[in-house]
Motif scaffolding. Structure first.
Motif, PDB file in Angstrom:
ATOM      1  N   THR A 145     -12.377   5.457   0.430  1.00 16.82           N
ATOM      2  CA  THR A 145     -13.427   4.463   0.639  1.00 16.82           C
ATOM      3  C   THR A 145     -13.937   4.509   2.071  1.00 16.82           C
ATOM      4  O   THR A 145     -15.131   4.529   2.325  1.00 16.82           O
ATOM      5  CB  THR A 145     -12.883   3.054   0.342  1.00 16.82           C
ATOM      6  OG1 THR A 145     -12.389   3.034  -0.988  1.00 16.82           O
ATOM      7  CG2 THR A 145     -13.975   2.010   0.481  1.00 16.82           C
ATOM      8  N   ALA A 203       0.849  -1.180   0.000  1.00 20.03           N
ATOM      9  CA  ALA A 203       0.000   0.000   0.000  1.00 20.03           C
ATOM     10  C   ALA A 203       0.879   1.222   0.000  1.00 20.03           C
ATOM     11  O   ALA A 203       1.604   1.472   0.944  1.00 20.03           O
ATOM     12  CB  ALA A 203      -0.911   0.013   1.226  1.00 20.03           C
ATOM     13  N   ALA A 207      -1.340  -0.756   5.204  1.00 17.38           N
ATOM     14  CA  ALA A 207      -1.450  -2.126   4.703  1.00 17.38           C
ATOM     15  C   ALA A 207      -0.110  -2.455   4.077  1.00 17.38           C
ATOM     16  O   ALA A 207       0.293  -1.831   3.086  1.00 17.38           O
ATOM     17  CB  ALA A 207      -2.571  -2.248   3.687  1.00 17.38           C
ATOM     18  N   ASN A 255       2.218  -5.368   2.537  1.00 18.08           N
ATOM     19  CA  ASN A 255       2.210  -6.734   2.028  1.00 18.08           C
ATOM     20  C   ASN A 255       3.475  -7.492   2.416  1.00 18.08           C
ATOM     21  O   ASN A 255       3.437  -8.696   2.622  1.00 18.08           O
ATOM     22  CB  ASN A 255       2.065  -6.726   0.505  1.00 18.08           C
ATOM     23  CG  ASN A 255       1.547  -8.039  -0.024  1.00 18.08           C
ATOM     24  OD1 ASN A 255       0.686  -8.663   0.577  1.00 18.08           O
ATOM     25  ND2 ASN A 255       2.088  -8.479  -1.138  1.00 18.08           N
ATOM     26  N   SER A 267      -2.198  -7.159   1.416  1.00 20.54           N
ATOM     27  CA  SER A 267      -2.249  -6.223   0.294  1.00 20.54           C
ATOM     28  C   SER A 267      -3.350  -5.185   0.453  1.00 20.54           C
ATOM     29  O   SER A 267      -3.394  -4.217  -0.304  1.00 20.54           O
ATOM     30  CB  SER A 267      -2.464  -7.000  -1.016  1.00 20.54           C
ATOM     31  OG  SER A 267      -3.661  -7.751  -0.956  1.00 20.54           O
ATOM     32  N   ARG A 268      -4.240  -5.380   1.416  1.00 21.34           N
ATOM     33  CA  ARG A 268      -5.307  -4.408   1.664  1.00 21.34           C
ATOM     34  C   ARG A 268      -5.619  -4.395   3.146  1.00 21.34           C
ATOM     35  O   ARG A 268      -5.320  -5.352   3.877  1.00 21.34           O
ATOM     36  CB  ARG A 268      -6.566  -4.764   0.866  1.00 21.34           C
ATOM     37  CG  ARG A 268      -7.178  -6.107   1.242  1.00 21.34           C
ATOM     38  CD  ARG A 268      -8.375  -6.464   0.370  1.00 21.34           C
ATOM     39  NE  ARG A 268      -8.942  -7.748   0.705  1.00 21.34           N
ATOM     40  CZ  ARG A 268      -9.850  -7.937   1.660  1.00 21.34           C
ATOM     41  NH1 ARG A 268     -10.261  -6.915   2.377  1.00 21.34           N
ATOM     42  NH2 ARG A 268     -10.330  -9.136   1.906  1.00 21.34           N
ATOM     43  N   SER A 292      -2.448   3.902  -3.328  1.00 19.72           N
ATOM     44  CA  SER A 292      -3.364   2.854  -2.890  1.00 19.72           C
ATOM     45  C   SER A 292      -3.933   3.182  -1.520  1.00 19.72           C
ATOM     46  O   SER A 292      -5.073   2.876  -1.218  1.00 19.72           O
ATOM     47  CB  SER A 292      -2.663   1.493  -2.868  1.00 19.72           C
ATOM     48  OG  SER A 292      -1.482   1.539  -2.110  1.00 19.72           O
ATOM     49  N   TYR A 301     -12.041  -0.809   9.115  1.00 15.90           N
ATOM     50  CA  TYR A 301     -12.695   0.255   8.365  1.00 15.90           C
ATOM     51  C   TYR A 301     -13.342   1.274   9.306  1.00 15.90           C
ATOM     52  O   TYR A 301     -14.035   0.915  10.248  1.00 15.90           O
ATOM     53  CB  TYR A 301     -13.775  -0.309   7.440  1.00 15.90           C
ATOM     54  CG  TYR A 301     -13.241  -0.939   6.173  1.00 15.90           C
ATOM     55  CD1 TYR A 301     -11.868  -1.119   5.971  1.00 15.90           C
ATOM     56  CD2 TYR A 301     -14.105  -1.369   5.176  1.00 15.90           C
ATOM     57  CE1 TYR A 301     -11.382  -1.703   4.828  1.00 15.90           C
ATOM     58  CE2 TYR A 301     -13.623  -1.959   4.007  1.00 15.90           C
ATOM     59  CZ  TYR A 301     -12.261  -2.132   3.840  1.00 15.90           C
ATOM     60  OH  TYR A 301     -11.789  -2.719   2.698  1.00 15.90           O
ATOM     61  N   SER A 338      -6.728   5.697  -1.951  1.00 16.97           N
ATOM     62  CA  SER A 338      -7.955   5.013  -2.367  1.00 16.97           C
ATOM     63  C   SER A 338      -8.659   4.414  -1.167  1.00 16.97           C
ATOM     64  O   SER A 338      -9.870   4.527  -1.012  1.00 16.97           O
ATOM     65  CB  SER A 338      -7.622   3.909  -3.378  1.00 16.97           C
ATOM     66  OG  SER A 338      -8.757   3.142  -3.674  1.00 16.97           O
ATOM     67  N   LEU A 339      -7.876   3.800  -0.284  1.00 18.86           N
ATOM     68  CA  LEU A 339      -8.442   3.197   0.912  1.00 18.86           C
ATOM     69  C   LEU A 339      -9.093   4.257   1.784  1.00 18.86           C
ATOM     70  O   LEU A 339     -10.198   4.102   2.273  1.00 18.86           O
ATOM     71  CB  LEU A 339      -7.337   2.480   1.688  1.00 18.86           C
ATOM     72  CG  LEU A 339      -7.725   1.885   3.029  1.00 18.86           C
ATOM     73  CD1 LEU A 339      -8.724   0.772   2.842  1.00 18.86           C
ATOM     74  CD2 LEU A 339      -6.498   1.383   3.743  1.00 18.86           C
ATOM     75  N   SER A 381      -2.395  -3.782   8.764  1.00 24.20           N
ATOM     76  CA  SER A 381      -2.653  -5.077   8.127  1.00 24.20           C
ATOM     77  C   SER A 381      -1.401  -5.526   7.400  1.00 24.20           C
ATOM     78  O   SER A 381      -0.849  -4.772   6.595  1.00 24.20           O
ATOM     79  CB  SER A 381      -3.817  -4.973   7.124  1.00 24.20           C
ATOM     80  OG  SER A 381      -5.050  -4.859   7.788  1.00 24.20           O
TER      81      SER A 381
END
Length: 465
Positions: free
Chosen positions: A82, A71, A237, A239, A222-223, A75, A229, A78-79, A219
């Motif tokens: 959301t 992330a 995030a 990976n 990858s997400r 990215s 949330y 974007s998270l 996390s």
């Protein structure tokens, strides 16, 4: 309900506009520079990126140069966009219990718990499982009691069980099980009535004090896990520690990092904070990766993705970076076909990774760690025609900790045969397990657990002392 936060660049080019009528589909974004409705998060990010690059004065840099492993700046933006569509809830801040670290492992796809912890004396299981059946006579099995055994592939957890540092819960499930991967995980992540749009781990962070650590919660995936949330802070995030860096085909990586930092400085509001948070996280993770890590006590994590994740988590816990909650993904458990070969490999990865983590951390550190596994549902007790199993109900959950009771919990085993369906029935609500992990594992008091799990009365499970 609080109004949604506005997301903006310094030129105030992008706003979020909220219309609430009980229907989340009516939330939307408006580009105030053009007056047009932005129809998707991806479109919003493309607009944001174009203006970020304009602000940074670096039109020649390709978009890929700002993308990071796991992330990165974009990215994560974007998270963040959301998550901003969810209402926030404010709670009082208190310390997170006694400082114990919670590691949540998601076995995504619906793991067949009966192939991990097998009721070897259950006649129904033995008669309805042909190619996927596990038996006590298999090399490497370990008899837990007169009902259950650890499958051969889970041998990595034998030492934890013998030491009393492993508890196992049978027949765990989600209330109102739908057999849908996405719906069940959404319900588990929320663990609250439908009017709550935040995840239970986000609410856990909200009711406890922020220790200001870059890695308080993240996390290793990858997400970001859905249970995070709506958290009132930016979360990472990651990976892989080795891959959490700016990626580019260009040779001048110093320039690329410089551009990324200029982008972060040029952007205002929450998006800018997210960019700075990400870059700071990258810097610390890169330092950890460069320092190297040698597991203690001869622990060997192997080469699996889960093994590497647990190795990273052990390293960052030992580095005293203020970690409180980590989530990890272990996927591909949806074994509708050819289950035996696929599941055996996944089970071995799980058993070996958890066993190595337990060995590496040692008995003293494990007193301040709770590892909990969860899967969205179990699988049917009966095989299908493709030598696999289908979406079921009750499952098994592992609790690995120095605080574990070392027992199989969940009440008396009633067997798999029933008159209704071909499921392992659900006897323990997932939220009761989460509540006991918070209370006895993390030291969170009952009043705050009631805020984390609103409208729910937990029942004792018996996995932690």
């Amino acid at each position: 309900m609080k109004p949604l936060k506005t997301l903006f660049l310094k030129d105030d080019a992008l706003h979020q506009v909220h219309h609430h009528s009980g229907d989340d589909r009516r939330n939307f974004l408006v580009d105030t520079e053009t007056g047009e409705t932005v129809k998707s998060i991806d479109q919003a990010n493309r607009i944001a990126l174009d203006r970020m690059m304009r602000k940074a004065g670096s039109r020649d840099v390709k978009r890929r140069t700002l993308l990071a492993g796991g992330a990165g700046v974009l990215s994560l933006s974007s998270l963040m966009l959301t998550e901003a569509a969810a209402p926030r809830y404010a709670y009082g801040a208190e310390p997170l219990g006694d400082g114990t670290v919670l590691v949540m492992i998601y076995l995504r796809g619906g793991a067949d718990g009966l192939s991990l912890v097998t009721p070897y004396n259950d006649d129904y299981y033995n008669s309805h499982r042909k190619s996927t059946r596990k038996t006590l006579g298999m090399t490497g099995t370990y008899k837990l009691n007169s009902t259950f055994m650890l499958a051969p592939e889970m041998a990595g957890l034998k030492s934890a069980w013998v030491a009393g540092d492993l508890s196992i819960v049978h027949s765990v499930g989600i209330d109102n099980n739908t057999r849908s991967h996405f719906t069940n995980y959404a319900m588990a992540d929320r663990s609250a009535p439908v009017q709550y749009k935040t995840g239970w781990l986000a609410r856990l962070l909200d009711v406890t004090a922020d220790n200001r650590s870059q890695f308080r919660a993240f996390s290793h995936a990858s997400r970001l896990a859905g249970a995070f949330y709506g958290a009132d802070q930016d979360l990472l995030a990651i990976n892989s520690f080795d891959d959490f860096k700016i990626r580019s085909n260009a040779l001048d990586t110093a320039t690329i990092n410089g551009v990324a930092n200029r982008v972060a400085k040029a952007v205002g509001g929450e998006l800018g904070n997210t960019a700075r948070h990400t870059l700071n996280g990258m810097s610390e993770v890169r330092a950890l990766a460069a320092a190297g890590y040698t597991p203690a006590n001869g622990a060997n994590y192997g080469s699996s993705e889960l093994g590497r994740s647990m190795r990273d988590i052990a390293q960052i816990i030992k580095a005293n970076k203020g970690v409180q909650v980590v989530t990890v993904d272990h996927g591909d458990w949806d074994t509708h076909r050819g289950q035996r070969e696929r599941l055996n490999g996944l089970a071995r990865e799980l058993g070996d990774a958890l066993g190595a983590f337990y060995q590496d951390m040692g008995p003293v550190r494990m007193q301040k760690v709770v590892v909990m596994t969860v899967s969205e549902f179990g699988r049917t007790t009966i095989e299908n025609a493709s030598h696999g199993t289908d979406h079921g109900a009750g499952n098994f959950s592992f609790i690995l900790s120095g605080k574990a009771t070392g027992k199989i919990a969940g009440g008396a085993w009633s067997g798999l045969k029933n008159s209704q369906d071909k499921d392992n029935a659900i006897h323990t609500d997932y939220r009761s397990l989460a509540a006991e992990v918070m209370s006895k594992g993390l030291g969170v008091d009952a009043a705050r657990i009631a805020q984390v799990l609103p409208g729910f009365t937990p029942q004792p499970v018996g996995v932690l002392n």
